[in-house]
Design a protein around this motif. Structure first.
Motif, PDB file in Angstrom:
ATOM      1  N   ASP A  84     -29.649  12.712  11.857  1.00 22.69           N
ATOM      2  CA  ASP A  84     -29.373  12.299  10.482  1.00 22.69           C
ATOM      3  C   ASP A  84     -28.936  13.446   9.733  1.00 22.69           C
ATOM      4  O   ASP A  84     -27.787  13.497   8.806  1.00 22.69           O
ATOM      5  CB  ASP A  84     -30.561  11.813   9.591  1.00 22.69           C
ATOM      6  CG  ASP A  84     -31.031  10.526  10.016  1.00 22.69           C
ATOM      7  OD1 ASP A  84     -30.099   9.733  10.719  1.00 22.69           O
ATOM      8  OD2 ASP A  84     -32.223  10.102   9.931  1.00 22.69           O
ATOM      9  N   PHE A 100     -18.592   5.719  12.023  1.00 21.40           N
ATOM     10  CA  PHE A 100     -19.824   4.941  11.709  1.00 21.40           C
ATOM     11  C   PHE A 100     -20.918   5.680  11.784  1.00 21.40           C
ATOM     12  O   PHE A 100     -21.062   6.873  12.190  1.00 21.40           O
ATOM     13  CB  PHE A 100     -20.279   3.669  12.497  1.00 21.40           C
ATOM     14  CG  PHE A 100     -20.404   3.985  14.065  1.00 21.40           C
ATOM     15  CD1 PHE A 100     -21.698   4.496  14.524  1.00 21.40           C
ATOM     16  CD2 PHE A 100     -19.429   4.085  14.971  1.00 21.40           C
ATOM     17  CE1 PHE A 100     -21.822   4.711  15.965  1.00 21.40           C
ATOM     18  CE2 PHE A 100     -19.592   4.270  16.372  1.00 21.40           C
ATOM     19  CZ  PHE A 100     -20.710   4.386  16.777  1.00 21.40           C
ATOM     20  N   GLU A 103     -26.711   4.798  13.902  1.00 21.82           N
ATOM     21  CA  GLU A 103     -27.118   3.333  14.231  1.00 21.82           C
ATOM     22  C   GLU A 103     -27.665   3.602  15.738  1.00 21.82           C
ATOM     23  O   GLU A 103     -27.502   4.217  16.498  1.00 21.82           O
ATOM     24  CB  GLU A 103     -26.055   2.360  13.986  1.00 21.82           C
ATOM     25  CG  GLU A 103     -25.106   2.660  15.024  1.00 21.82           C
ATOM     26  CD  GLU A 103     -23.722   1.574  14.853  1.00 21.82           C
ATOM     27  OE1 GLU A 103     -23.372   1.201  15.789  1.00 21.82           O
ATOM     28  OE2 GLU A 103     -23.551   1.132  13.700  1.00 21.82           O
ATOM     29  N   LEU A 104     -28.442   2.370  15.923  1.00 22.55           N
ATOM     30  CA  LEU A 104     -29.153   2.398  17.214  1.00 22.55           C
ATOM     31  C   LEU A 104     -27.721   2.027  18.167  1.00 22.55           C
ATOM     32  O   LEU A 104     -26.896   1.264  17.921  1.00 22.55           O
ATOM     33  CB  LEU A 104     -30.116   1.096  17.165  1.00 22.55           C
ATOM     34  CG  LEU A 104     -31.277   1.100  16.695  1.00 22.55           C
ATOM     35  CD1 LEU A 104     -32.153  -0.206  16.764  1.00 22.55           C
ATOM     36  CD2 LEU A 104     -32.298   2.206  17.227  1.00 22.55           C
ATOM     37  N   LYS A 111     -30.024   6.541  19.477  1.00 23.62           N
ATOM     38  CA  LYS A 111     -29.339   6.235  18.081  1.00 23.62           C
ATOM     39  C   LYS A 111     -28.245   7.260  18.379  1.00 23.62           C
ATOM     40  O   LYS A 111     -28.100   8.499  18.763  1.00 23.62           O
ATOM     41  CB  LYS A 111     -30.421   6.746  17.206  1.00 23.62           C
ATOM     42  CG  LYS A 111     -30.109   6.150  15.688  1.00 23.62           C
ATOM     43  CD  LYS A 111     -31.040   6.475  14.662  1.00 23.62           C
ATOM     44  CE  LYS A 111     -30.517   5.954  13.518  1.00 23.62           C
ATOM     45  NZ  LYS A 111     -31.520   6.042  12.278  1.00 23.62           N
ATOM     46  N   CYS A 113     -24.033   8.321  16.065  1.00 17.21           N
ATOM     47  CA  CYS A 113     -22.866   8.001  14.992  1.00 17.21           C
ATOM     48  C   CYS A 113     -21.658   8.651  15.560  1.00 17.21           C
ATOM     49  O   CYS A 113     -21.638   9.416  16.519  1.00 17.21           O
ATOM     50  CB  CYS A 113     -23.234   8.906  13.715  1.00 17.21           C
ATOM     51  SG  CYS A 113     -23.453  10.523  13.860  1.00 17.21           S
TER      52      CYS A 113
END
Length: 129
Positions: A84, A100, A103-104, A111, A113
């Protein structure tokens, strides 16, 4: 005799300075070496080593769906919190385009991105327990 792993990754970029600033500014990597005559900038985080090579300005962008070549580079992070944090900082860097947000991956628990750095290279950041 067998290969031990990847020593470094060489990436051709359309804007050498902007891409180097992305790695050093957004990701906190450091410049290990520069070769003005090539031109190239070598960046590292102490674990990974990437060579950034300047293309000619007339070079066209890579189309990952139509060309043979590098689809993306996946950089591992140590935790969901780190994922994050790197996404927040990297996605706010000038010239970055987000594909994106975190996300999983295929239902988890991993997870990830995906984004494009200033030269258009597709980068994935992934936490995989």
């Amino acid at each position: 005799m067998e290969p031990l792993g990847i020593h470094h990754l060489g990436l051709a970029v359309s804007d050498l300075q902007a891409t180097a600033k992305f790695f050093t500014g957004a990701l906190g990597w450091s410049v290990a070496r520069e070769l003005a005559e090539y031109p190239a900038i070598f960046v590292t985080n102490g674990n990974a080593f990437i060579t950034l090579w300047q293309t000619e300005k007339a070079a066209s962008a890579f189309d990952r769906r139509k060309n043979v070549g590098l689809h993306h580079v996946a950089l591992r992070v140590p935790s969901i919190e780190a994922l994050d944090a790197v996404f927040e900082k990297a996605s706010a860097h000038p010239g970055v385009r987000v594909e994106f947000a975190p996300e999983l991956l295929r239902g988890g628990p991993a997870k990830h991105c995906m984004l494009y750095e200033p030269s258009g290279l597709r980068l994935e950041f992934i936490w995989a327990p």
